[in-house]
Design a protein around this motif. Structure first.
Motif, PDB file in Angstrom:
ATOM      1  N   ARG A 168       0.996  -1.132  -0.052  1.00 56.65           N
ATOM      2  CA  ARG A 168       0.163  -0.059   0.066  1.00 56.65           C
ATOM      3  C   ARG A 168       1.045   1.125   0.089  1.00 56.65           C
ATOM      4  NH1 ARG A 168      -1.783   3.600   3.602  1.00 56.65           N
ATOM      5  NH2 ARG A 168      -0.706   2.583   5.336  1.00 56.65           N
ATOM      6  N   PRO A 169       0.633   2.200  -0.928  1.00 53.66           N
ATOM      7  CA  PRO A 169       1.227   3.466  -0.920  1.00 53.66           C
ATOM      8  C   PRO A 169       0.826   4.264   0.081  1.00 53.66           C
ATOM      9  CG  PRO A 169       0.554   2.832  -3.223  1.00 53.66           C
ATOM     10  CD  PRO A 169      -0.081   1.993  -2.087  1.00 53.66           C
ATOM     11  N   ARG A 171      -0.382   7.558   2.333  1.00 47.26           N
ATOM     12  CA  ARG A 171      -1.253   8.805   2.100  1.00 47.26           C
ATOM     13  C   ARG A 171      -0.744   9.624   3.083  1.00 47.26           C
ATOM     14  NH1 ARG A 171      -6.172   8.451  -0.585  1.00 47.26           N
ATOM     15  NH2 ARG A 171      -6.914   6.296  -1.020  1.00 47.26           N
ATOM     16  N   PRO A 172       0.038  10.673   2.222  1.00 48.81           N
ATOM     17  CA  PRO A 172       1.049  11.767   3.114  1.00 48.81           C
ATOM     18  C   PRO A 172       0.012  12.458   3.979  1.00 48.81           C
ATOM     19  CG  PRO A 172       1.377  11.733   0.764  1.00 48.81           C
ATOM     20  CD  PRO A 172       0.258  10.932   0.905  1.00 48.81           C
ATOM     21  N   ARG A 177       5.032   8.231   6.714  1.00 47.65           N
ATOM     22  CA  ARG A 177       5.866   7.126   5.596  1.00 47.65           C
ATOM     23  C   ARG A 177       5.676   7.736   4.339  1.00 47.65           C
ATOM     24  NH1 ARG A 177       4.102   2.281   3.548  1.00 47.65           N
ATOM     25  NH2 ARG A 177       2.451   2.511   4.714  1.00 47.65           N
ATOM     26  N   THR A 178       6.601   7.503   3.270  1.00 42.10           N
ATOM     27  CA  THR A 178       6.792   8.101   2.106  1.00 42.10           C
ATOM     28  C   THR A 178       6.615   7.013   1.278  1.00 42.10           C
ATOM     29  OG1 THR A 178       9.079   8.325   2.247  1.00 42.10           O
ATOM     30  CG2 THR A 178       8.122  10.352   3.043  1.00 42.10           C
ATOM     31  N   SER A 179       6.925   5.947   1.570  1.00 47.40           N
ATOM     32  CA  SER A 179       6.998   4.920   0.392  1.00 47.40           C
ATOM     33  C   SER A 179       6.244   3.660   0.901  1.00 47.40           C
ATOM     34  CB  SER A 179       8.389   4.588  -0.241  1.00 47.40           C
ATOM     35  OG  SER A 179       9.167   3.948   0.917  1.00 47.40           O
ATOM     36  N   ALA A 180       5.703   2.812   0.057  1.00 47.21           N
ATOM     37  CA  ALA A 180       5.220   1.513   0.425  1.00 47.21           C
ATOM     38  C   ALA A 180       6.533   0.443   1.272  1.00 47.21           C
ATOM     39  CB  ALA A 180       5.104   0.642  -1.087  1.00 47.21           C
ATOM     40  N   HIS A 183       7.562  -4.015  -2.597  1.00 49.50           N
ATOM     41  CA  HIS A 183       6.964  -3.838  -3.962  1.00 49.50           C
ATOM     42  C   HIS A 183       6.713  -5.524  -4.486  1.00 49.50           C
ATOM     43  CE1 HIS A 183       7.821   0.148  -4.348  1.00 49.50           C
ATOM     44  NE2 HIS A 183       9.096   0.024  -3.791  1.00 49.50           N
ATOM     45  N   VAL A 212      -1.700  -3.549  -5.468  1.00 51.29           N
ATOM     46  CA  VAL A 212      -1.206  -2.153  -4.928  1.00 51.29           C
ATOM     47  C   VAL A 212      -2.565  -1.366  -4.755  1.00 51.29           C
ATOM     48  CG1 VAL A 212      -0.078  -0.174  -5.298  1.00 51.29           C
ATOM     49  CG2 VAL A 212       0.958  -2.276  -6.059  1.00 51.29           C
TER      50      VAL A 212
END
Length: 331
Positions: A168-169, A171-172, A177-180, A183, A212
């Motif tokens: 999951r990417p 949500r800012p 957190r800035t990345s999943a 992958h 994703v």
């Protein structure tokens, strides 16, 4: 009347020995300082004993999370142990895991396990360096490897929920957190590296089903139930756009061939008056684009989501879908 400060207690011995900058076992600490120095450090608050023969530097009050991390450093510093399983999941931020004792440590095979009853759960496994990461000042199994350890102990659906959360990417607007966490390719590599371990076929199935974009476990559970029943596979959290390409609506799940948008309505969030108005406008916007909106609640998810699947199937039929003979075989 003035007060006179008492003279300093010159009988108190000053600290004249080095202290570790991280948690450490007593055996390793005694190689650096004498037993008398160790007792002096503890009695004067320079070191804190967190378990039998385990010590951490004392820098004032620590939060529960900081205290747990200090204890983990004491358990793993200068050793071949790495933090894994549920404890690694908590440190990586997988939802539903707390950083509580007993802590899970992974030891290389043919190495003795840690003996701290009630504090540590030991696992023997040879984890390749590519699946070990440094975070929080600790060596942890990577998010992908951690997922395999967790999924091997859980059902297919629970393993899929964890895989979706790893992919999951963030949500800012809601999290730092800035990345999943991982992958698809990393999950696939971790599954391959597990070799012929019991349950690897289930791992492979989960990795192939993971997608994703799923924001919540219930969205994953709904998508899994649709898959089990033979419904068309939905896209996850993709935007519906107008004729100018402007983003209008982002359904939880969407079946593009039949223009069916599926929204899972969490009761706690969607029961607020303001949110209900937004939901009505969202449905109007969806229908203005020529799509049919299907709203699913937790009540529809009972009994393996039978009511949810039936409701989505009715919507699909109204949009021209012809259900195959295998539809509903898992319900």
């Amino acid at each position: 009347m003035s007060t006179v400060s008492p003279p300093p207690d010159r009988r108190r011995r000053p600290r004249d020995y080095p202290l570790p900058d991280h948690g450490i076992s007593g055996a390793r600490l005694r190689r650096r300082v004498s037993a008398n120095d160790l007792r002096h450090a503890v009695s004067n608050g320079f070191l804190r004993r967190v378990a039998h023969d385990l010590y951490v530097p004392h820098h004032g009050p620590a939060s529960a999370e900081e205290s747990a991390q200090q204890t983990l450093r004491a358990l793993t510093a200068d050793t071949s142990r790495v933090v894994g399983h549920e404890t690694a999941a908590a440190l990586w931020g997988f939802p539903g895991f707390g950083l509580d004792a007993p802590y899970h440590l992974v030891h290389p095979r043919r190495r003795s396990r840690t003996r701290h009853s009630g504090l540590v759960i030991s696992h023997n496994a040879d984890v390749a360096e590519e699946f070990i990461s440094l975070s929080h000042g600790l060596q942890l199994t990577s998010p992908a490897w951690t997922w395999t350890d967790l999924a091997l102990k859980r059902s297919l659906l629970d393993g899929l929920i964890l895989a979706d959360q790893a992919l999951r990417p963030p949500r800012p607007e809601y999290e730092s957190r800035t990345s999943a966490l991982a992958h698809h390719a990393e999950l696939a590599l971790a599954v391959k590296a597990r070799g012929r371990v019991n349950g690897v076929r289930r791992l492979r199935s989960i990795q192939q089903l993971a997608r994703v974009g799923a924001d919540s476990p219930m969205e994953t559970a709904l998508r899994f139930s649709m898959h089990q029943a033979g419904l068309p596979e939905p896209a996850v959290n993709e935007w519906l756009c107008d004729e100018r390409g402007n983003r209008v609506v982002q359904p939880d799940l969407s079946i593009w061939d039949y223009r069916v948008a599926i929204q899972y309505e969490g009761w706690e969030f969607h029961s607020a008056a303001g949110q209900m108005l937004k939901d009505v406008r969202r449905q109007e916007d969806t229908e203005a684009l020529g799509w049919l909106e299907v709203r699913i609640t937790k009540e529809h998810m009972r009994s393996r989501a039978a009511a949810a699947v039936a409701k989505i199937a009715r919507a699909l039929r109204s949009q021209g879908w012809r259900c195959p003979s295998t539809f509903g075989h898992a319900l």
